[in-house]
Design an enzyme around this catalytic site. Structure first.
Site, PDB file in Angstrom:
ATOM      1  N   LYS A  38       2.097  14.043  42.729  1.00  0.00           N
ATOM      2  CA  LYS A  38       3.175  14.238  41.747  1.00  0.00           C
ATOM      3  C   LYS A  38       2.963  15.524  40.949  1.00  0.00           C
ATOM      4  CE  LYS A  38       1.109  13.277  37.700  1.00  0.00           C
ATOM      5  NZ  LYS A  38       1.261  13.956  36.390  1.00  0.00           N
ATOM      6  N   LYS A  59      -6.500  13.169  38.308  1.00  0.00           N
ATOM      7  CA  LYS A  59      -5.595  13.200  39.453  1.00  0.00           C
ATOM      8  C   LYS A  59      -5.832  14.464  40.254  1.00  0.00           C
ATOM      9  CE  LYS A  59      -2.204  10.724  36.649  1.00  0.00           C
ATOM     10  NZ  LYS A  59      -0.904  10.791  35.941  1.00  0.00           N
ATOM     11  N   GLU A  95      -3.544  20.870  37.643  1.00  0.00           N
ATOM     12  CA  GLU A  95      -4.242  20.356  38.824  1.00  0.00           C
ATOM     13  C   GLU A  95      -3.419  20.506  40.100  1.00  0.00           C
ATOM     14  OE1 GLU A  95      -7.230  19.439  39.293  1.00  0.00           O
ATOM     15  OE2 GLU A  95      -8.070  18.461  37.516  1.00  0.00           O
ATOM     16  N   TRP A 135      -7.088  14.377  28.352  1.00  0.00           N
ATOM     17  CA  TRP A 135      -7.105  12.948  28.660  1.00  0.00           C
ATOM     18  C   TRP A 135      -8.381  12.279  28.187  1.00  0.00           C
ATOM     19  CZ3 TRP A 135      -3.642   9.455  29.468  1.00  0.00           C
ATOM     20  CH2 TRP A 135      -2.366   9.843  29.894  1.00  0.00           C
ATOM     21  N   ASP A 192       5.927   8.322  37.833  1.00  0.00           N
ATOM     22  CA  ASP A 192       5.345   9.364  36.976  1.00  0.00           C
ATOM     23  C   ASP A 192       6.221  10.613  36.934  1.00  0.00           C
ATOM     24  OD1 ASP A 192       3.486  10.470  35.293  1.00  0.00           O
ATOM     25  OD2 ASP A 192       1.834  10.469  36.713  1.00  0.00           O
ATOM     26  N   SER A 244       4.338  18.483  30.189  1.00  0.00           N
ATOM     27  CA  SER A 244       3.651  18.512  31.488  1.00  0.00           C
ATOM     28  C   SER A 244       3.025  19.875  31.767  1.00  0.00           C
ATOM     29  CB  SER A 244       4.632  18.166  32.607  1.00  0.00           C
ATOM     30  OG  SER A 244       4.052  18.428  33.877  1.00  0.00           O
TER      31      SER A 244
END
Length: 319
Positions: free
Chosen positions: A186, A102, A268, A11, A238, A248
């Site tokens: 999520k 996150k 995570e 990211w 999401d 993912s």
């Protein structure tokens, strides 16, 4: 805007690429000797993006902190508190901090914005950047929607208006608790989805989506946020990105875990499952899916037996 992106991972490198192409002055920071920094420095790219020549890549944290008005952090959630001790060695009194990450701190159950505030950053100077989207799609110009949330409405609007583009439409968040908890949670649901995929029970991902959002809504409400946030972009919005996408990390981790295969990247949701379980106990909120994921990863329970027992519980009213 003069922006420093602290972190060169998936990211972090994308954010630098995105913002410089959005017309901003970008410094990208990483640690010398760390793979994510070294590959950008030595090859000019990683598996996601090419290092734009307009980006000032540096391993000098002092330079990165002191030469920007906005500091975006994108690192592993569990390393944030220690990292902030390094960042706040420099004067950050006039800096804006944006967290593009996150998770929930496992040792304290704190949201990541709380960790930054406890590190000495002014509350009104902290925002979070969350919501759906995969880098592999963004770099192809495929659009999505994300959220900027925080404690200062003017700052939220300022950041969202200046970060938006044809690739990412930003919404103004108004529930930082819900946005952070929903975004972190999520990833736990993503692991559960991957486990169902790996075990051959993909049909149960529909119930997982509905019931997962409901248990996260209960937790958000108990923590003082709006339960409706669980049904917004930061959590339910999401799900497509996390529960169904080949990209993912969390879904891939869950699938490989069930199949007995190693997963080398950061998921995570593994640490978040532990943190959420403890928050559920603290706030007396039933989190059956979270607890199922926790029991599989941390107590070595048999994955499909756990999920089939979960979905085979006695009949109850949906909500």
């Amino acid at each position: 805007m003069k922006i420093s992106v602290l972190g060169c991972g998936r990211w972090g490198s994308f954010i630098g690429w995105y913002l410089v192409n959005n017309g901003h002055d970008v410094v990208q920071w990483g640690t010398e000797g760390n793979y994510t920094y070294d590959i950008l420095k030595n090859t000019g790219r990683n598996e996601y993006v090419e290092l734009d020549k307009r980006i000032n890549l540096t391993s000098d944290l002092k330079f990165a902190v002191e030469n920007s008005e906005i500091i975006i952090i994108s690192i592993s959630a569990q390393g944030l508190r220690n990292f902030m001790q390094r960042v706040t060695e420099y004067d950050v009194s006039d800096k804006i901090f944006v967290l593009c990450m996150k998770g929930i701190e496992t040792t304290t159950g704190k949201r990541l914005s709380e960790v930054v505030i406890e590190s000495g950053v002014k509350k009104d100077s902290v925002a979070v950047w969350v919501g759906p989207g995969h880098i592999q799609a963004f770099v192809k110009g495929l659009p999505n929607c994300m959220v900027i949330d925080g404690y200062n409405k003017d700052l939220v609007k300022y950041l969202a208006d200046n970060f938006r583009s044809q690739t990412i439409r930003f919404y103004y968040g108004d529930d930082v608790i819900g946005s952070e908890i929903g975004a972190a949670a999520k990833n736990v649901m993503g692991i559960a989805a991957g486990m169902l995929d790996g075990g051959g029970y993909t049909t149960l991902k529909g119930p997982l989506m509905a019931r997962g959002a409901r248990e996260v809504a209960r937790l958000i409400k108990a923590m003082g946020g709006s339960e409706l946030s669980a049904y917004g972009l930061c959590h339910l919005g999401d799900y497509e990105t996390t529960l169904f996408s080949e990209y993912s990390n969390n879904r891939n981790f869950g699938e490989k875990y069930v199949k007995g295969e190693k997963f080398e990247k950061l998921a995570e949701g593994v640490s978040t499952a532990k943190a959420m379980r403890e928050l559920g106990q603290k706030y007396n909120v039933d989190l059956p899916i979270t607890n199922a994921v926790y029991s599989i990863i941390y107590e070595n329970k048999q994955p499909m037996k756990v999920f089939l027992e979960l979905f085979g519980r006695s009949t109850r009213t949906e909500f």
